[in-house]
Design an enzyme around this catalytic site. Structure first.
Site, PDB file in Angstrom:
ATOM      1  N   LYS A 171       0.932  -1.217   0.053  1.00 13.10           N
ATOM      2  CA  LYS A 171       0.066  -0.206   0.157  1.00 13.10           C
ATOM      3  C   LYS A 171       0.742   1.223   0.120  1.00 13.10           C
ATOM      4  O   LYS A 171       0.200   2.419  -0.435  1.00 13.10           O
ATOM      5  CB  LYS A 171      -1.018   0.049   1.320  1.00 13.10           C
ATOM      6  CG  LYS A 171      -1.929  -1.288   0.943  1.00 13.10           C
ATOM      7  CD  LYS A 171      -3.202  -1.036   1.924  1.00 13.10           C
ATOM      8  CE  LYS A 171      -4.360  -2.005   1.455  1.00 13.10           C
ATOM      9  NZ  LYS A 171      -4.163  -3.195   1.712  1.00 13.10           N
TER      10      LYS A 171
HETATM   11  C1  LIG Z   1      -4.724  -4.479   1.362  1.00 10.39           C
HETATM   12  C2  LIG Z   1      -4.095  -5.804   1.037  1.00 10.39           C
HETATM   13  C3  LIG Z   1      -4.435  -6.803   0.189  1.00 10.39           C
HETATM   14  C4  LIG Z   1      -5.891  -6.469  -0.618  1.00 10.39           C
HETATM   15  O1  LIG Z   1      -5.558  -5.453  -1.598  1.00 10.39           O
HETATM   16  P1  LIG Z   1      -6.905  -5.008  -2.532  1.00 10.39           P
HETATM   17  O2  LIG Z   1      -6.156  -4.103  -3.178  1.00 10.39           O
HETATM   18  O3  LIG Z   1      -7.632  -4.545  -1.303  1.00 10.39           O
HETATM   19  O4  LIG Z   1      -7.598  -6.194  -3.001  1.00 10.39           O
HETATM   20  C5  LIG Z   1      -3.656  -7.846   0.164  1.00 10.39           C
HETATM   21  N1  LIG Z   1      -2.430  -8.183   0.987  1.00 10.39           N
HETATM   22  C6  LIG Z   1      -2.278  -7.194   1.757  1.00 10.39           C
HETATM   23  C7  LIG Z   1      -0.849  -7.423   2.541  1.00 10.39           C
HETATM   24  C8  LIG Z   1      -2.915  -6.000   1.912  1.00 10.39           C
HETATM   25  O5  LIG Z   1      -2.483  -5.005   2.805  1.00 10.39           O
END
Ligand SMILES: *Cc1c(COP(=O)(O)O)cnc(C)c1O
Length: 458
Positions: A109
């Protein structure tokens, strides 16, 4: 490039407007008016992740920033990464693990949120305004948002965390940041309570100063998607000699998958996109049974994928299945989740040849972690392990899989304790976390109490 809502009413918006606005006025999600096309030779010739990003980001920002302004932002936006080229690639048989966890919060993220924060700051500077970031988190979004915004003094961040299934590492990443413009609020309630409070705050906006923005950092913000599109093209930059690239993606709110789909629409040669989910299987049910209906949330060992509906999914319905028919899209999502979504069979078939989906429970997730650790001495985080199942099953010499590794395993120490596996490479981002002092503000799930708190610290 201008943007419009999937529900059709909110349109002709420039980049800065949709950046600062988040959700469209009609309740839809913003989409670019067309898919800009990428010259793959130009991508191939880039020498770094930032070089690749410079080919992509300006295509979306041209309505608000000059080409040179955007390049300057892209050059300085991603910071505090432990890997020299931001993204790592680890080859395991016919799978390339795309390591996206080398940033300051050890999850992917950071890519989207650091880009969004840099542009937030640019807009605030040029308009001489301030902003409040208000978000709810049950996982990695909160820490990445706080970290991305902490050095911009025009932005104050208030992030609500529920009492619940968050790992202690994830909580401490939010509560131990020492910065006067960051507040981690522990709300006496569930994640849904927190989300309801955020929604109410966005409707009322009665606690803001004049001319102050209220910013959304959830995964529907288009700028986060732009940041993520970049690493799909980077994977191509590194792996284009392989025929048939397939991507296996651990999925929750569908932001990461939608970024992959977007990259394909922009010219990235993508064979199959595997949407990997844990027991929270709404997307699995859609892709396999044409049933998109909300159920309750199950707690799993991959908590950042524990969702009941996938907030970015409306974008795919709109673009792929409805051929951008915003009237139909608005009708479908107006009644959702009370009325589940089920497409006409011929429409639903459009997924074929592009999307597949698999569902992996906790037991099979831990088995996968163990298997890869024993055969390759490589440790997958629980989210990545969910997507690893299909990647290893489906890949062969003619079908290369890129496995998106969305978090560092050290964020979820309990899982490895139970497997008797020691994590010996602690990323810089997480070192010393348990020695630091926490500052968490405990508050009831009450709108007045929360906005009073914001007022006192605004
Ligand atoms: C947010 C997250 C996801 C999911 O990603 P999306 O874009 O919401 O589908 C998967 N793995 C981790 C470690 C995350 O932080």
């Amino acid at each position: 490039m201008f943007f419009h809502s999937t529900r059709g009413k909110d349109k002709d918006k420039d980049f800065s407007s949709i950046l600062m606005q988040g959700l469209a006025d009609d309740g839809g999600l913003f989409m670019p008016d067309y898919w800009p096309q990428i010259d793959l030779d130009e991508i191939k010739s880039q020498k770094s992740f930032v070089g690749v990003a410079k080919c992509i980001v300006p295509l979306f920002t041209s309505s608000s920033f000059s080409h040179q302004e955007t390049l300057n932002i892209v050059e300085s936006t991603w910071h505090d990464f432990e890997h020299k080229d931001l993204v790592g690639i680890k080859k395991l048989h016919n799978v390339s693990v795309l390591e996206l966890f080398h940033g300051p919060t050890a999850a992917f993220k950071d890519f989207g949120l650091q880009l969004a924060a840099a542009f937030f700051n640019k807009v605030l500077e040029s308009e001489n305004k301030t902003a409040i970031v208000l978000g709810a988190t049950s996982g990695d979004t909160g820490s990445a948002a706080i970290d991305a915004c902490k050095n911009y003094n025009r932005i104050k961040s208030f992030i609500m965390l529920p009492n619940g299934n968050m790992s202690e590492v994830q909580q401490r990443q939010m509560s131990t940041i020492k910065s006067s413009n960051v507040f981690a609020l522990r709300i006496n309630g569930t994640f849904d309570d927190c989300q309801d409070l955020v929604k109410l705050a966005f409707q009322k906006r009665d606690f803001l100063k004049t001319d102050q923005y209220l910013l959304a950092v959830n995964s529907i913000n288009w700028t986060r998607i732009i940041g993520q599109i970049c690493y799909y093209f980077y994977a191509y930059n590194q792996l284009f000699e392989k025929e048939n690239l397939n991507f296996s993606i651990p999925t929750g709110n569908f932001g990461n998958v939608f970024a992959c789909y977007s990259a394909r629409k922009m010219g990235l040669p993508v064979n199959n996109i595997s949407v990997a989910v844990n027991n929270n299987d709404i997307l699995y049910r859609f892709f396999n049974e044409n049933d998109y209906s909300k159920q309750s949330v199950y707690e799993t060992i991959s908590p950042s994928m524990d969702i009941s509906v996938a907030s970015n999914f409306e974008r795919l319905i709109y673009d792929l299945f409805l051929d951008r028919d915003s009237v139909q899209c608005a009708a479908m999502f107006k009644n959702f989740p009370i009325e589940p979504i089920k497409l006409d069979h011929s429409m639903w078939k459009k997924k074929e040849g592009l999307f597949s989906s698999c569902k992996v429970n906790d037991l099979d997730t831990t088995k996968m972690i163990k298997r890869v650790f024993e055969s390759d001495s490589y440790l997958l985080d629980p989210h990545t392990a969910v997507a690893a199942v299909q990647a290893f099953e489906q890949s062969d010499q003619n079908n290369h899989y890129v496995l998106l590794s969305t978090a560092h395993p050290a964020k979820f120490p309990k899982v490895y304790e139970e497997l008797g596996i020691e994590i010996n490479a602690m990323p810089l981002a997480l070192r010393g976390l348990f020695e630091k002092e926490e500052s968490l503000y405990n508050l009831d799930a009450d709108y007045k109490k929360i906005t009073n708190f914001i007022n006192r610290n605004n």
